[in-house]
Motif scaffolding. Structure first.
Motif, PDB file in Angstrom:
ATOM      1  N   ASP A 116      12.618 -26.859  29.335  1.00  0.00           N
ATOM      2  CA  ASP A 116      12.328 -27.296  30.706  1.00  0.00           C
ATOM      3  C   ASP A 116      12.337 -26.146  31.706  1.00  0.00           C
ATOM      4  O   ASP A 116      11.911 -26.333  32.857  1.00  0.00           O
ATOM      5  N   ASN A 117      12.829 -24.981  31.286  1.00  0.00           N
ATOM      6  CA  ASN A 117      12.962 -23.861  32.225  1.00  0.00           C
ATOM      7  C   ASN A 117      12.308 -22.575  31.714  1.00  0.00           C
ATOM      8  O   ASN A 117      12.663 -21.478  32.164  1.00  0.00           O
ATOM      9  N   LEU A 118      11.358 -22.704  30.809  1.00  0.00           N
ATOM     10  CA  LEU A 118      10.765 -21.531  30.168  1.00  0.00           C
ATOM     11  C   LEU A 118      10.196 -20.492  31.137  1.00  0.00           C
ATOM     12  O   LEU A 118      10.359 -19.287  30.900  1.00  0.00           O
ATOM     13  N   GLU A 125      18.199 -14.475  27.361  1.00  0.00           N
ATOM     14  CA  GLU A 125      18.587 -15.877  27.208  1.00  0.00           C
ATOM     15  C   GLU A 125      17.880 -16.512  26.022  1.00  0.00           C
ATOM     16  O   GLU A 125      18.500 -17.225  25.213  1.00  0.00           O
ATOM     17  N   TYR A 126      16.576 -16.263  25.916  1.00  0.00           N
ATOM     18  CA  TYR A 126      15.831 -16.844  24.805  1.00  0.00           C
ATOM     19  C   TYR A 126      16.341 -16.317  23.464  1.00  0.00           C
ATOM     20  O   TYR A 126      16.542 -17.086  22.513  1.00  0.00           O
ATOM     21  N   GLU A 127      16.523 -15.014  23.366  1.00  0.00           N
ATOM     22  CA  GLU A 127      16.936 -14.423  22.100  1.00  0.00           C
ATOM     23  C   GLU A 127      18.318 -14.901  21.670  1.00  0.00           C
ATOM     24  O   GLU A 127      18.590 -15.027  20.479  1.00  0.00           O
ATOM     25  N   LYS A 128      19.192 -15.182  22.636  1.00  0.00           N
ATOM     26  CA  LYS A 128      20.530 -15.694  22.306  1.00  0.00           C
ATOM     27  C   LYS A 128      20.424 -17.090  21.692  1.00  0.00           C
ATOM     28  O   LYS A 128      21.040 -17.367  20.648  1.00  0.00           O
ATOM     29  N   LEU A 166       5.761 -15.747  26.802  1.00  0.00           N
ATOM     30  CA  LEU A 166       5.992 -17.130  27.215  1.00  0.00           C
ATOM     31  C   LEU A 166       5.380 -18.111  26.217  1.00  0.00           C
ATOM     32  O   LEU A 166       5.996 -19.135  25.878  1.00  0.00           O
ATOM     33  N   ASP A 167       4.169 -17.810  25.732  1.00  0.00           N
ATOM     34  CA  ASP A 167       3.533 -18.683  24.734  1.00  0.00           C
ATOM     35  C   ASP A 167       4.387 -18.763  23.471  1.00  0.00           C
ATOM     36  O   ASP A 167       4.550 -19.844  22.881  1.00  0.00           O
ATOM     37  N   HIS A 168       4.910 -17.616  23.049  1.00  0.00           N
ATOM     38  CA  HIS A 168       5.751 -17.598  21.851  1.00  0.00           C
ATOM     39  C   HIS A 168       7.031 -18.390  22.090  1.00  0.00           C
ATOM     40  O   HIS A 168       7.448 -19.168  21.232  1.00  0.00           O
ATOM     41  N   TYR A 169       7.660 -18.192  23.237  1.00  0.00           N
ATOM     42  CA  TYR A 169       8.885 -18.928  23.551  1.00  0.00           C
ATOM     43  C   TYR A 169       8.644 -20.433  23.497  1.00  0.00           C
ATOM     44  O   TYR A 169       9.451 -21.196  22.951  1.00  0.00           O
ATOM     45  N   GLU A 170       7.515 -20.868  24.077  1.00  0.00           N
ATOM     46  CA  GLU A 170       7.219 -22.299  24.127  1.00  0.00           C
ATOM     47  C   GLU A 170       7.015 -22.877  22.730  1.00  0.00           C
ATOM     48  O   GLU A 170       7.606 -23.906  22.374  1.00  0.00           O
ATOM     49  N   GLN A 171       6.186 -22.214  21.929  1.00  0.00           N
ATOM     50  CA  GLN A 171       5.905 -22.711  20.590  1.00  0.00           C
ATOM     51  C   GLN A 171       7.142 -22.655  19.703  1.00  0.00           C
ATOM     52  O   GLN A 171       7.446 -23.599  18.965  1.00  0.00           O
TER      53      GLN A 171
END
Length: 225
Positions: A116-118, A125-128, A166-171
């Motif tokens: 919800d906050n990508l 944060e993402y990698e953690k 961002l695309d990678h994070y979302e998928q």
């Protein structure tokens, strides 16, 4: 309660360098300075030296007497073999986690919050969250040797030149949610298949990035205008 294991500094450094090497960020013959990498990562030379030794044992770099290293030739076959091992072992870990009734509520809540906050999520944060999802599954598989092998294969998020962060994070976040939902439903084969699809996509990202980097290296400067 879910158990989160903290990766040793050496393993995290190996994952950072391994991802860069597989994605083609370094080319064959490039020199890696122990001192420079330690300074860039904000760590002492000791874990970097240990990381160099681990990467050398995999055939990714060649150690030099001056405590530096040189990048060895890497091809698509090497990358595929690396990810094929991750697919085999992590898919098995996901299936075992499902069989063992892994508790996933907290991780799912973190992933839904991330989803919800990508747009404002930082790389750190993402990698953690990404690391916690994978290591928690390895832990839930309840096999120390399996955990050790997967730690040695870990190369972090497979974001390359070929797709936006961002695309990678979302998928990837959607895939992590799917994997954990399969585990929560205690459907081992579904969890196995979801993990296999997740890492296969990661492999294709890195291969595309690798070829793009190779093309940039081989393209004459005037044709880049």
């Amino acid at each position: 309660m879910e158990s989160i294991e903290i990766m040793p500094t050496r393993v995290r450094i190996v994952s950072i360098l391994k991802k860069a090497l597989l994605a083609g960020e370094y080319k064959s013959g490039d020199e890696l300075s122990l001192t420079e990498i330690a300074a860039r990562l904000g760590v002492s030379r000791t874990p970097v030296r240990e990381a160099f030794q681990a990467l050398a044992s995999e055939g990714l770099i060649e150690l030099r007497m001056n405590k530096g290293a040189v990048v060895k030739p890497i091809d698509e076959k090497f990358i595929r073999e690396h990810y094929e091992m991750r697919i085999l072992l992590e898919s098995e870990a996901a299936a075992r986690a499902a069989k063992n009734g892994m508790e996933v509520s907290c991780l799912l809540a973190r992933l839904l919050h991330l989803k919800d906050n990508l747009p404002v999520v930082t790389q750190e944060e993402y990698e953690k969250v990404n690391m916690d999802v994978h290591t928690s599954i390895w832990t839930a598989a309840d096999n120390r040797k399996l955990y050790q092998y997967l730690s040695n294969l870990w190369n972090g998020p497979s974001t390359g030149y070929s797709n936006s962060r961002l695309d990678h994070y979302e998928q990837s976040t959607k895939e992590h949610i799917s994997i954990l939902q399969d585990i929560r439903m205690q459907t081992p084969e579904n969890a196995r298949a979801s993990m296999s699809r997740h890492i296969t996509r990661s492999m294709e990202n890195i291969i595309k990035s690798f070829h793009m980097a190779q093309k940039l290296v081989s393209t004459p400067p005037h044709s880049l205008r």
